[in-house]
Design an enzyme around this catalytic site. Structure first.
Site, PDB file in Angstrom:
ATOM      1  N   HIS A  23       0.924  -1.283  -0.087  1.00  0.00           N
ATOM      2  CA  HIS A  23       0.123   0.048   0.033  1.00  0.00           C
ATOM      3  C   HIS A  23       0.928   1.286   0.062  1.00  0.00           C
ATOM      4  O   HIS A  23       2.099   1.286   0.524  1.00  0.00           O
ATOM      5  CB  HIS A  23      -0.946   0.039   1.497  1.00  0.00           C
ATOM      6  CG  HIS A  23      -0.234   0.142   2.543  1.00  0.00           C
ATOM      7  ND1 HIS A  23       0.256   1.380   3.040  1.00  0.00           N
ATOM      8  CD2 HIS A  23       0.003  -0.795   3.264  1.00  0.00           C
ATOM      9  CE1 HIS A  23       1.115   0.913   4.143  1.00  0.00           C
ATOM     10  NE2 HIS A  23       0.970  -0.356   4.591  1.00  0.00           N
ATOM     11  N   GLU A  98      -2.103  -7.193   7.827  1.00  0.00           N
ATOM     12  CA  GLU A  98      -0.864  -7.269   8.229  1.00  0.00           C
ATOM     13  C   GLU A  98      -0.421  -7.810   9.759  1.00  0.00           C
ATOM     14  O   GLU A  98      -1.347  -8.146  10.316  1.00  0.00           O
ATOM     15  CB  GLU A  98      -0.461  -5.559   8.391  1.00  0.00           C
ATOM     16  CG  GLU A  98       1.135  -5.361   8.961  1.00  0.00           C
ATOM     17  CD  GLU A  98       2.093  -5.970   7.939  1.00  0.00           C
ATOM     18  OE1 GLU A  98       2.219  -6.840   7.852  1.00  0.00           O
ATOM     19  OE2 GLU A  98       2.837  -4.939   7.310  1.00  0.00           O
TER      20      GLU A  98
END
Length: 233
Positions: A23, A98
């Site tokens: 990202h 994550e």
């Protein structure tokens, strides 16, 4: 005589790939604060990075990715990146979230070491080595001002993250072997750990693989084995 089966295998090996896109920037990726499950959005620079990453991917993969083969982490910063890069219909894959940093969430490595009164390293010690007294819900600062609520858990060990990543590899490996192109939009640590599982390495080797915001790596096959084709592009 042409071996048709071997030709088909070679074609699939040449085309099939697993592309890993990190990202774009958030406030904490800029400041170096651990950002696991805290759902921070992209900053302006991160949004621009995501658009640029989409353009780079379009140049490298002009035929795009196969139907149903674009996946995103459930976290907002990855979902935003996927949409801005041109993949607004990415399928959410929970296993791409994550690493859960537990009591390190929202903190820098040096802050955790100071609070513990001894050196602490994420890759060596993991979140599980942080004193439970440092846990509990709290507010963590944003560099732009203000703070965000952090809900601490015990976190995940490196082994637990690697098991999640290995499950993703097992799910996607047959698609790559069939010659399909797959894109994952997620986060630096989980993607680096996933790469070690693709390559058959110990998960701690992921610390050797730097991945900048809105950059990508390409995993694939060569002569019957899993390989790293390109990195941090």
């Amino acid at each position: 005589m042409v071996d048709k089966a071997q030709y088909a295998n070679d074609e699939a090996e040449a085309r099939g790939c697993l592309v890993l896109l990190r990202h774009g920037e958030t406030e904490w990726s800029q400041s170096g604060q651990y950002t696991g499950r805290t759902d921070l959005p992209l900053v302006g620079q991160g949004r621009r990075q995501a658009v640029e990453a989409g353009l780079r991917l379009a140049r490298e993969f002009p035929d795009g990715f196969d139907d149903g083969c674009v996946f995103s982490s459930p976290l907002d910063r990855a979902q935003q990146t996927a949409a801005l890069a041109g993949f607004e219909h990415a399928r959410t894959l929970e296993s791409l979230a994550e690493w859960d940093y537990g009591r390190a969430e929202g903190r820098r490595e040096e802050e955790v070491s100071r609070l513990l009164g001894r050196p602490w390293k994420l890759w060596e010690d993991g979140p599980e080595a942080i004193d439970r007294r440092l846990g509990g819900d709290r507010e963590a600062p944003l560099p732009s001002g203000g703070a965000v609520l952090v809900r601490n858990s015990d976190g995940e060990s490196l082994r637990q993250v690697s098991e999640r990543a290995a499950a993703v590899v097992r799910r996607l490996q047959p698609l790559i072997e069939q010659g399909q192109r797959v894109l994952l939009v997620a986060h630096a640590h989980v993607l680096r750990i996933l790469t070690t599982q693709w390559l058959g390495l110990e998960p701690s080797a992921a610390q050797l693989l730097r991945m900048n915001t809105a950059h990508y790596g390409v995993l694939g096959r060569y002569r019957g084995g899993n390989v790293l084709k390109r990195w941090n592009c």
